[in-house]
Write a protein that holds these residues in place. Structure first.
Motif, mmCIF file in Angstrom:
data_model
loop_
_atom_site.group_PDB
_atom_site.id
_atom_site.type_symbol
_atom_site.label_atom_id
_atom_site.label_comp_id
_atom_site.label_asym_id
_atom_site.label_seq_id
_atom_site.Cartn_x
_atom_site.Cartn_y
_atom_site.Cartn_z
ATOM 1 N N ASP A 1 0.278 4.610 2.076
ATOM 2 C CA ASP A 1 -1.163 4.557 2.267
ATOM 3 C C ASP A 1 -1.463 5.334 3.564
ATOM 4 O OD1 ASP A 1 -3.889 3.632 2.306
ATOM 5 O OD2 ASP A 1 -3.269 2.143 3.781
ATOM 6 N N ASP B 1 -4.944 5.114 5.768
ATOM 7 C CA ASP B 1 -5.684 4.343 6.775
ATOM 8 C C ASP B 1 -5.066 2.975 7.040
ATOM 9 O OD1 ASP B 1 -7.912 6.186 7.248
ATOM 10 O OD2 ASP B 1 -8.471 5.740 5.182
ATOM 11 N N GLY B 2 -4.720 2.721 8.289
ATOM 12 C CA GLY B 2 -4.173 1.418 8.660
ATOM 13 C C GLY B 2 -2.679 1.309 8.414
ATOM 14 N N THR B 3 -2.063 2.353 7.862
ATOM 15 C CA THR B 3 -0.634 2.328 7.544
ATOM 16 C C THR B 3 0.132 3.384 8.335
ATOM 17 O OG1 THR B 3 -1.012 1.435 5.343
ATOM 18 C CG2 THR B 3 1.069 2.588 5.686
ATOM 19 N N ASP C 1 -1.167 -1.374 3.950
ATOM 20 C CA ASP C 1 -1.690 -2.487 4.750
ATOM 21 C C ASP C 1 -2.655 -3.366 3.961
ATOM 22 O OD1 ASP C 1 -3.671 -0.290 4.902
ATOM 23 O OD2 ASP C 1 -4.763 -1.727 6.136
ATOM 24 N N GLU D 1 -2.138 -1.518 -2.156
ATOM 25 C CA GLU D 1 -0.754 -1.026 -2.255
ATOM 26 C C GLU D 1 0.212 -2.076 -2.773
ATOM 27 O OE1 GLU D 1 -2.310 -0.728 1.029
ATOM 28 O OE2 GLU D 1 -3.324 1.072 0.290
HETATM 29 MG MG MG Z 1 -5.110 1.093 4.229
#
Ligand code: MG
Length: 280
Positions: free
Chosen positions: A20, A22-24, A230, A235
């Motif tokens: 992923d 964003d955020g990962t 995340d 995911e």
């Molecule tokens: Mg994400």
């Protein structure tokens, strides 16, 4: 949950990796429009590139075309080629083509529509007058207005399928959580037409299969694929449904103290990417 040496072996021997964004591996900065790498993320992708293991980055964002995201990640230091970058519009273009739905009203911006245009589909604008629309596709669309709502409802009442890039309310950014644009748009369209959106981005099988085919892997290799993300509902759910290994990161929208349903539970939950880098 697997731990220690088993985790290391499965990470090292994986057939391929789906990350992923964003955020990962990175956080988007809505002010600059660019990306900032999260700790160890660049090193993890570099380690994969060095060993020749296939990997892709699959974001559920459709604000930009895949090549623009790839460029943003390269600017942040990531080894990501254009062809390794996927958005829900990448898998949507393939699914719509296979389903024979070639005339599509896109409730999304230019970046959302680009992969559909590239695939040769006939894209109709959000509030453009058109007959014979076969599908309404929703994605990143902050410019959404009543004209688009009305036009999309008429297409749906006239028989068009409702398909969407993503149907989660939030995603992680540098400045906290942000609203996933298609979620409230889908809610309005469902309220008006009673049609539920078919999801073509994560966590759908369509999205997973698109990533597999870009990595050059057969579906039978799914159990050896590692999905890193995340968001449990994106995911983790996609990986678990496909029988892949799911690595959850507590860096984005996933919290350590929340009990998740089994279908959304990661195989391994990490605080950051250091243990994965160590395993590679
Ligand atoms: Mg994400």
């Amino acid at each position: 949950m697997i731990l220690g040496s088993e985790f290391k072996a499965r990470a090292r021997d994986a057939a391929g990796y789906i990350f992923d964004m964003d955020g990962t591996i990175a956080l988007g900065d809505s002010k600059s429009g660019g990306h900032r790498a999260l700790p160890h993320a660049i090193a993890v992708l570099e380690a994969l590139r060095a060993t020749g293991k296939p990997y892709v980055v699959f974001t559920n964002g459709t604000a930009k075309p895949p090549a623009a995201y790839a460029n943003s990640l390269r600017n942040a230091g990531f080894p990501v080629d254009d062809r390794q970058m996927l958005t829900p519009s990448s898998s949507a273009a393939i699914w719509l083509g296979k389903a024979g739905l070639s005339k599509v009203r896109v409730l999304g911006n230019a970046g959302c529509a680009a992969p559909l245009v590239d695939a040769g589909l006939e894209v109709v604008g959000p509030s453009e007058e058109a007959e014979g629309v076969q599908a309404v596709y929703t994605g990143w669309f902050r410019e959404f207005d009543f004209n688009a709502l009305e036009a999309a409802c008429h297409s749906l009442w006239n028989g068009a399928r409702l398909v969407t890039a993503s149907n989660v309310p939030f995603f992680a950014t540098e400045n906290g959580r942000a609203i996933g644009a298609s979620f409230p748009i889908n809610a309005m369209l469902t309220a008006m037409t009673r049609k539920r959106p078919r999801i073509l981005g994560k966590p759908s099988k369509v999205a997973f299969d698109t990533a597999m085919s870009i990595m050059g892997l057969p579906r039978s290799a799914a159990s050896g694929v590692v999905v890193v993300g995340d968001d449990p509902a994106l995911e983790m759910r996609m990986a678990n449904a496909a029988g892949a290994v799911s690595i959850g990161l507590a860096t984005g929208v996933m919290a350590r103290d929340v009990e998740l349903p089994e279908k959304d539970r990661p195989t391994v939950l990490l605080n950051d990417l250091a243990p994965l880098l160590d395993a590679l």
